[in-house]
Design a protein around this motif. Structure first.
Motif, short mmCIF file in Angstrom:
data_model
loop_
_atom_site.label_atom_id
_atom_site.label_comp_id
_atom_site.label_asym_id
_atom_site.label_seq_id
_atom_site.Cartn_x
_atom_site.Cartn_y
_atom_site.Cartn_z
N PRO A 55 0.83 -1.21 0.00
CA PRO A 55 0.00 0.00 0.00
C PRO A 55 0.87 1.26 0.00
O PRO A 55 1.68 1.46 0.90
CB PRO A 55 -0.82 -0.12 1.29
CG PRO A 55 -0.04 -1.05 2.17
CD PRO A 55 0.69 -1.98 1.25
N VAL A 56 0.72 2.07 -1.03
CA VAL A 56 1.52 3.28 -1.18
C VAL A 56 0.60 4.47 -1.42
O VAL A 56 -0.59 4.31 -1.70
CB VAL A 56 2.51 3.15 -2.36
CG1 VAL A 56 3.45 1.98 -2.17
CG2 VAL A 56 1.77 3.02 -3.69
N VAL A 57 1.15 5.67 -1.31
CA VAL A 57 0.41 6.86 -1.71
C VAL A 57 0.25 6.82 -3.23
O VAL A 57 1.23 6.64 -3.95
CB VAL A 57 1.17 8.13 -1.28
CG1 VAL A 57 0.48 9.38 -1.81
CG2 VAL A 57 1.29 8.20 0.24
N PRO A 58 -0.96 6.94 -3.75
CA PRO A 58 -1.17 6.88 -5.21
C PRO A 58 -0.28 7.90 -5.92
O PRO A 58 -0.21 9.07 -5.52
CB PRO A 58 -2.66 7.22 -5.38
CG PRO A 58 -3.28 6.86 -4.06
CD PRO A 58 -2.23 7.15 -3.02
N THR A 59 0.37 7.44 -6.98
CA THR A 59 1.38 8.27 -7.63
C THR A 59 1.28 8.15 -9.15
O THR A 59 1.14 7.05 -9.68
CB THR A 59 2.80 7.83 -7.20
OG1 THR A 59 2.89 7.86 -5.76
CG2 THR A 59 3.86 8.76 -7.77
N ARG A 60 1.36 9.30 -9.81
CA ARG A 60 1.49 9.35 -11.28
C ARG A 60 2.78 10.07 -11.62
O ARG A 60 3.29 10.87 -10.82
CB ARG A 60 0.30 10.07 -11.91
CG ARG A 60 -1.01 9.33 -11.76
CD ARG A 60 -2.14 10.01 -12.52
NE ARG A 60 -2.48 11.30 -11.94
CZ ARG A 60 -2.22 12.47 -12.49
NH1 ARG A 60 -1.56 12.54 -13.65
NH2 ARG A 60 -2.57 13.60 -11.90
N TYR A 61 3.29 9.82 -12.82
CA TYR A 61 4.58 10.39 -13.22
C TYR A 61 4.42 11.16 -14.52
O TYR A 61 3.59 10.83 -15.37
CB TYR A 61 5.62 9.28 -13.40
CG TYR A 61 5.83 8.45 -12.14
CD1 TYR A 61 6.70 8.87 -11.15
CD2 TYR A 61 5.12 7.27 -11.95
CE1 TYR A 61 6.88 8.13 -10.00
CE2 TYR A 61 5.30 6.52 -10.79
CZ TYR A 61 6.17 6.95 -9.83
OH TYR A 61 6.33 6.21 -8.68
N ALA A 62 5.25 12.18 -14.67
CA ALA A 62 5.27 12.98 -15.91
C ALA A 62 6.71 13.31 -16.22
O ALA A 62 7.33 14.16 -15.57
CB ALA A 62 4.45 14.25 -15.75
N ALA A 63 7.28 12.61 -17.21
CA ALA A 63 8.64 12.88 -17.66
C ALA A 63 8.65 14.10 -18.57
O ALA A 63 7.60 14.53 -19.07
CB ALA A 63 9.18 11.65 -18.39
N PRO A 64 9.83 14.69 -18.80
CA PRO A 64 9.90 15.82 -19.73
C PRO A 64 9.27 15.47 -21.07
O PRO A 64 9.52 14.40 -21.63
CB PRO A 64 11.41 16.06 -19.85
CG PRO A 64 11.96 15.61 -18.54
CD PRO A 64 11.14 14.41 -18.16
N GLY A 65 8.40 16.36 -21.55
CA GLY A 65 7.71 16.10 -22.81
C GLY A 65 6.35 15.46 -22.64
O GLY A 65 5.57 15.39 -23.61
N GLU A 66 6.04 15.00 -21.41
CA GLU A 66 4.75 14.37 -21.15
C GLU A 66 3.81 15.37 -20.47
O GLU A 66 4.24 16.24 -19.73
CB GLU A 66 4.91 13.14 -20.27
CG GLU A 66 5.71 12.01 -20.92
CD GLU A 66 5.88 10.82 -20.01
OE1 GLU A 66 6.30 9.76 -20.51
OE2 GLU A 66 5.59 10.93 -18.80
N THR A 67 2.52 15.21 -20.71
CA THR A 67 1.51 16.04 -20.08
C THR A 67 1.13 15.45 -18.73
O THR A 67 0.91 14.24 -18.62
CB THR A 67 0.25 16.14 -20.96
OG1 THR A 67 0.62 16.68 -22.23
CG2 THR A 67 -0.80 17.04 -20.31
N ALA A 68 1.06 16.29 -17.72
CA ALA A 68 0.86 15.79 -16.36
C ALA A 68 -0.58 15.44 -16.06
O ALA A 68 -0.86 14.47 -15.37
CB ALA A 68 1.37 16.81 -15.35
#
Length: 289
Positions: free
Chosen positions: A106-119
């Motif tokens: 169980p973790v804190v829900p997380t999304r990622y946005a690399a350079p060039g990606e829309t957050a």
């Protein structure tokens, strides 16, 4: 007599912020080791002369992540490095949170946005934006949906510097229950601490922050211990860990979730837990032998 290097950094012109370092050097010497504090980027350091190098307070590594991980590989070829280079490489990139989630932790829900990606920033709840390579709340800030434009500028700044962003819901339980840090050494629980929220509303992402506000001793609950142990079991090369810190917050219903897993240079807070000094020294000495 085993030789041990406690690996740190040089914060000149400021004095070192690692109050535990001289205490641990002294404890190791009193326990029978030849112990030194050595800066990780000291070009003159003879790592092969040590039986063990323990990363302790390399607190500039997140600004120099590629250089630091390259050093761990070199050092690991010359002596035993704790924690091992593979663990360090995995843990310096906070995309490991996704690995933990995939393993059922169980973790804190997380999304990622690399350079060039829309957050795709949230529009219905408060959230946190921070880099996947960072420490001490560097480049971290919390936002409400109304602060969308400010958050977009924050992301643009990180992407311009080549940093991947992570977006997490702000866990409001931190405001009341704080964040708990469970320290492990030699595979066993060493001690635990609790601190207040680090990110205050309206604080700019590039502002200096107090990394451990309101730090106090803490007795972990059985649920916290279970989640922490599950997280450590999901680490690649988990049996080779000498030390670890699992940072927990409460999710929905009060169940603990992993915020971060510190396997590189976690502050041990020995000043708050002086009874742990001989335990840490004995574990390091045993590893060196």
């Amino acid at each position: 007599m085993p030789r041990v290097a406690l690996v740190t950094y040089d914060p000149r012109p400021e004095p070192s912020r690692d109050a535990d370092l001289p205490v641990l050097v002294r404890a190791l010497r009193e326990a029978g080791a030849d112990a030194d504090a050595v800066c990780w980027d000291d070009a003159g350091a003879d790592w092969a002369a040590y039986d063990l190098a323990v990363i302790r307070s390399t607190w500039d590594y997140s600004w120099r992540a590629a250089e630091f991980t390259a050093w761990t590989e070199r050092c690991g070829r010359l002596t035993r490095l704790a924690n091992p280079p593979g663990v360090v490489r995995w843990n310096t990139d906070k995309r490991y949170v996704g690995d933990l989630a995939a393993a059922g932790v169980p973790v804190v829900p997380t999304r990622y946005a690399a350079p060039g990606e829309t957050a795709g920033l949230p529009d219905d709840h408060e959230y946190v934006v921070k880099p996947t390579s960072g420490a001490g709340a560097r480049y971290a800030a919390r936002y409400t949906p109304e602060q969308h434009d400010t958050a977009v500028r924050h992301l643009a700044r990180m992407h311009a510097e080549g940093l991947t962003a992570m977006i997490q819901p702000y866990m409001r339980s931190i405001d009341t229950g704080g964040e708990r840090a469970l320290q492990f050494f030699g595979g066993e629980l060493l001690h635990a601490s609790r601190k207040r929220a680090v990110l205050s509303p309206g604080t700019a992402f590039d502002a200096d922050k107090v990394a451990h506000p309101g730090l106090e001793r803490w007795t972990p609950t059985p649920a916290e211990l279970a989640v922490a142990r599950d997280a450590l079991a999901a680490v690649p090369d988990a049996p080779d860990l000498l030390y670890a810190r699992v940072d927990l917050v409460d999710g929905e219903g009060g169940a603990p979730r992993v915020m971060e897993l510190e396997l590189v240079e976690p502050n041990l807070f020995l000043f708050l837990h002086p009874e742990s000094v001989p335990v840490v020294a004995a574990a390091i000495l045993a590893a060196a032998r």
